[in-house]
Design a protein around this motif. Structure first.
Motif, short mmCIF file in Angstrom:
data_model
loop_
_atom_site.label_atom_id
_atom_site.label_comp_id
_atom_site.label_asym_id
_atom_site.label_seq_id
_atom_site.Cartn_x
_atom_site.Cartn_y
_atom_site.Cartn_z
N THR A 70 12.46 11.92 -5.85
CA THR A 70 12.14 11.73 -7.27
C THR A 70 13.17 12.38 -8.20
O THR A 70 13.05 12.27 -9.41
CB THR A 70 10.74 12.29 -7.58
N ARG A 97 5.40 10.16 2.91
CA ARG A 97 4.63 10.57 1.73
C ARG A 97 3.78 11.80 2.05
O ARG A 97 3.70 12.74 1.25
CB ARG A 97 3.74 9.41 1.29
N HIS A 105 10.46 1.91 -8.91
CA HIS A 105 11.32 1.17 -7.99
C HIS A 105 10.62 0.02 -7.27
O HIS A 105 11.23 -0.63 -6.43
CB HIS A 105 11.93 2.14 -6.97
N MET A 153 12.21 1.22 3.71
CA MET A 153 11.10 1.07 2.76
C MET A 153 10.43 -0.30 2.88
O MET A 153 9.27 -0.44 2.53
CB MET A 153 11.63 1.25 1.33
N THR A 154 11.18 -1.29 3.33
CA THR A 154 10.64 -2.64 3.48
C THR A 154 11.19 -3.25 4.76
O THR A 154 12.12 -2.73 5.35
CB THR A 154 11.04 -3.55 2.28
N VAL A 197 8.31 -0.04 -4.95
CA VAL A 197 8.23 0.18 -3.50
C VAL A 197 7.01 1.04 -3.21
O VAL A 197 6.40 1.62 -4.11
CB VAL A 197 9.49 0.89 -2.95
N VAL A 198 6.67 1.12 -1.94
CA VAL A 198 5.61 2.01 -1.47
C VAL A 198 6.23 2.93 -0.43
O VAL A 198 6.84 2.46 0.54
CB VAL A 198 4.44 1.21 -0.84
N LEU A 199 6.12 4.24 -0.65
CA LEU A 199 6.67 5.19 0.31
C LEU A 199 5.91 5.08 1.63
O LEU A 199 4.67 5.02 1.61
CB LEU A 199 6.56 6.62 -0.23
N THR A 252 3.88 8.54 -7.17
CA THR A 252 3.39 7.24 -7.66
C THR A 252 4.32 6.71 -8.75
O THR A 252 4.63 5.51 -8.78
CB THR A 252 1.94 7.37 -8.18
N GLU A 277 7.31 5.25 -7.06
CA GLU A 277 6.98 3.96 -6.46
C GLU A 277 6.90 2.87 -7.53
O GLU A 277 7.42 1.77 -7.34
CB GLU A 277 5.66 4.05 -5.70
N ASP A 278 6.27 3.18 -8.65
CA ASP A 278 6.14 2.19 -9.73
C ASP A 278 7.50 1.83 -10.32
O ASP A 278 7.79 0.65 -10.57
CB ASP A 278 5.22 2.72 -10.83
#
Length: 195
Positions: free
Chosen positions: A80, A59, A50, A128-129, A52-54, A44, A47-48
């Motif tokens: 990480t 994950r 960068h 990632m996107t 982004v959401v893995l 988490t 993600e915060d």
């Protein structure tokens, strides 16, 4: 937890002992061992940091199977880790089609995370996107060869394919697997001489 997790754990535990398995490039480095799982709090925080959401399947692997180690090429990288480069973007059409480190000030580009060490400037990334989110993309940072998007729908499918192809003793250039037959007779893979 994804239902594939226990099956992947069993397959990974059995692969090193399979008598007719393929050789996986880089296996000497990771020896089919995984590093510890990564706690949810660290994922988490990543993600915060960068924004982004893995992807969920990736994950799940990091949370329940391992955060580094056994994987194609030289093995899975801990996303990480402070040594891990953050995110990449694919170079735009009309260029060499390599990958560049993402500029945090720029937006509007699809983002990719390097997940596996392939050596040199070759990259194994997870989208990632964008429309490829969750898919594995193999490419070269310098654009020496174009990107290759895996047909596996997510990281767990891609990882399980590696295990299955290795156990079946298959050659697979995309996963850098060499069958026992080809290892025994490497001259068979050479091209016919020019006449």
């Amino acid at each position: 937890m994804d239902t594939r997790i226990p099956r992947i754990r069993r397959k990974l535990a059995a692969v090193p002992f399979h008598p007719h398995r393929s050789h996986s490039f880089g296996e000497e480095l990771h020896r089919f061992r995984l590093g510890p799982t990564i706690p949810n709090s660290r994922l988490t925080a990543f993600e915060d940091t960068h924004a982004v959401v893995l992807p969920d399947a990736y994950r799940q692997f990091l949370l329940h199977i391992g955060g580094s180690g056994a994987a194609p090429y030289y093995g899975l990288s801990d996303p990480t880790s402070p040594e891990q480069p953050p995110l990449y973007t694919m170079d735009p059409p009309g260029t060499a089609r390599g990958f560049s480190l993402a500029d945090p000030e720029e937006s509007g580009h699809d983002l990719f995370l390097r997940i596996i060490d392939m050596g040199c400037t070759d990259l194994a990334l997870i989208a990632m996107t964008g429309h490829l989110t969750g898919r594995i993309v193999i490419g070269n940072a310098d654009g020496c060869w174009g990107p290759n998007v895996s047909s596996a729908r997510d990281f767990l499918g891609w990882y399980e394919r590696w295990l299955d192809h290795m156990t079946a003793g298959k050659d697979n250039r995309a996963l850098e697997l060499t069958s026992p037959a080809l290892r025994a007779h490497p001259e068979r893979s050479r091209l016919a001489p020019n006449l």
